[in-house]
Design an enzyme around this catalytic site. Structure first.
Site, PDB file in Angstrom:
ATOM      1  N   HIS A  67       0.830  -1.202   0.000  1.00  0.00           N
ATOM      2  CA  HIS A  67       0.000   0.000   0.000  1.00  0.00           C
ATOM      3  C   HIS A  67       0.872   1.263   0.000  1.00  0.00           C
ATOM      4  CE1 HIS A  67      -2.139   3.175   2.405  1.00  0.00           C
ATOM      5  NE2 HIS A  67      -3.057   2.930   1.503  1.00  0.00           N
ATOM      6  N   GLU A  70       2.200   1.815  -3.443  1.00  0.00           N
ATOM      7  CA  GLU A  70       1.149   2.396  -4.299  1.00  0.00           C
ATOM      8  C   GLU A  70       1.096   3.916  -4.126  1.00  0.00           C
ATOM      9  OE1 GLU A  70      -2.967   1.588  -3.038  1.00  0.00           O
ATOM     10  OE2 GLU A  70      -3.105   3.717  -3.575  1.00  0.00           O
ATOM     11  N   HIS A  71       1.134   4.382  -2.887  1.00  0.00           N
ATOM     12  CA  HIS A  71       1.126   5.830  -2.627  1.00  0.00           C
ATOM     13  C   HIS A  71       2.308   6.509  -3.304  1.00  0.00           C
ATOM     14  CE1 HIS A  71      -1.731   7.185   0.681  1.00  0.00           C
ATOM     15  NE2 HIS A  71      -2.144   5.977   0.345  1.00  0.00           N
ATOM     16  N   GLU A 142      -3.828   8.203   7.540  1.00  0.00           N
ATOM     17  CA  GLU A 142      -4.829   7.347   6.890  1.00  0.00           C
ATOM     18  C   GLU A 142      -5.136   6.129   7.769  1.00  0.00           C
ATOM     19  OE1 GLU A 142      -5.263   4.602   2.879  1.00  0.00           O
ATOM     20  OE2 GLU A 142      -3.838   6.264   2.870  1.00  0.00           O
TER      21      GLU A 142
END
Length: 432
Positions: A67, A70-71, A142
């Site tokens: 993840h 991906e960012h 997040e």
């Protein structure tokens, strides 16, 4: 370029595996003005232990790194990629799941310009220790936001109850603590291992000329240099059928308790047609036992055990699988008893006949056909099926040939009471 026609759906799919190993699929949709393009790698949050490309020893990377990667892919030395899509009138996004990471855009204009941006930004990584450190704060926020989300905690709490060792029990984004250990070197190591074209699928659906689009993609890929494709060695811990915990409760600042019953699937070493049959059969069983026309739903709703939040779902990937049934409820113990009784009654006296299967089969096919009117649904679902050696467009013919025996066999993979667990989120002042 292969041309695959699906008579039932009246769709024609174009496919070619390029010399660098990239699988490209193009699905023209007549009468549509918008086009969706997804560029997806078979790399998700569960891929935390593997042998890096070019090395011999396995490594375990920090939780949440897929993840995190991906960012970071959207940030380049010359700025943010989102702005480039925006200038061209496209809407871009990305997501990371347990098993894949997808980058996508939709647009009605400048399709080739936006496709080039997508291909280039995903295939040109740029990580520095400074930008990685900056991202940790953003992702930590997040994670904290998700920690405050009771439905998310209910979902992952249930999975944690079901699994001892498998990394599916770890939050996709990791934890605030685990992401602090991520370095630029980690990101490059994961990128080099999992982002090779031979581990990726490019899918285009919408207002597109397949021959022109395929030629454009090949030209883009031929201009780049890649290492030879190599097998990816992923290592997963042994995970038996036993569950990690039979029951846990979390207290949060909510007004109404949330309840989930999780059922661990004991047959997950499947792929292709076998997986599609098991997945669709399991979904139909849950529809028949817990759907809005079921005896359970009518009784539970009338007795006030469930409300509009009631839901059920079945998840199956190679290596893990589970069913969940749950709802917001003021009577969690009574709801648990009702769900367990419904499952046990089906074990003791199989209730589903051919007549009921045919009724639910028609409904399922109707729902699926309607979903194919959405290029976004097709774009998001096609790659998941492809990575599991299934074809999204085989859903209807597979549904048509399912038998009651298929449903009963699928039900047996998650109906054993010893593989069931409950997770509840309760108002903080009612914590036990």
């Amino acid at each position: 370029m292969k041309k695959i026609h699906f008579d039932t759906l009246q769709e024609t799919l174009y496919n070619e595996k390029l010399s660098n190993g990239l699988d490209v699929y193009i699905l023209p949709k007549r009468g549509f003005s918008k086009t969706f393009v997804t560029f997806t790698t078979k790399y998700g949050s569960v891929d935390r232990t593997f042998i890096p490309r070019g090395k011999k020893e396995e490594v375990t990377v920090p939780d949440g790194i897929a993840h995190f990667l991906e960012h970071k892919m959207f940030e380049k030395e010359d700025g943010d990629v989102f702005q480039k899509f925006s200038v061209n009138g496209a809407s871009a996004n990305a997501f990371t799941s347990f098993t894949r990471t997808a980058y996508l855009f939709s647009a009605t204009d400048k399709l080739y310009d936006n496709t080039e941006i997508l291909l280039d930004f995903v295939q040109e990584p740029y990580f520095t220790e400074k930008t990685v450190e900056k991202e940790k704060g953003i992702i930590a926020q997040e994670i904290t936001m998700y920690d405050d989300e009771p439905d998310w905690r209910l979902y992952f709490g249930t999975i944690e109850n079901l699994y001892h060792e498998h990394p599916v029990k770890i939050d996709i984004a990791g934890t605030v603590e685990s992401i602090q250990d991520i370095t630029a070197e980690h990101l490059y190591e994961c990128y080099e291992t999992f982002y090779h074209p031979s581990n990726m699928v490019l899918f285009v659906v919408g207002a597109v000329d397949p021959e022109e689009m395929m030629a454009f993609i090949k030209q883009n890929q031929d201009a780049k240099t890649f290492d030879e494709p190599a097998e990816i060695v992923r290592i997963f811990p042994k995970e038996g059928d036993a569950i990690a915990s039979t029951e846990r409760t979390l207290a949060m600042d909510i007004s109404k308790p949330k309840f989930n019953l999780g059922m661990k699937c004991n047959k997950t070493n499947v792929a292709g047609e076998e997986m599609l049959i098991q997945e669709l059969s399991s979904s139909l069983v849950l529809d028949l036992l817990f759907g809005r026309t079921s005896t359970f739903y009518t009784a539970a709703y009338n007795e006030g055990l469930i409300d509009e939040s009631f839901s059920y779902d079945f998840t199956l990937e190679n290596g893990f699988g589970f069913a969940m049934v749950g709802s917001d409820t003021d009577q969690p113990q009574q709801l648990e008893s009702a769900i367990r009784k419904t499952v046990q009654d089906a074990v003791d006296h199989w209730p589903i006949t051919t007549v009921e299967l045919d009724r639910m089969r028609k409904k399922k096919i109707g729902q699926f056909m309607r979903s194919l009117n959405s290029p976004e649904f097709i774009a998001n679902q096609f790659t998941r099926y492809a990575f599991n050696d299934m074809n999204l467009f085989d859903v209807v013919p597979t549904l048509e040939k399912l038998t009651v025996d298929d449903l009963q066999a699928a039900f047996r993979t998650f109906s054993d009471n010893s593989g069931h667990s409950v997770y509840s989120v309760v108002p903080a002042n009612k914590d036990q």
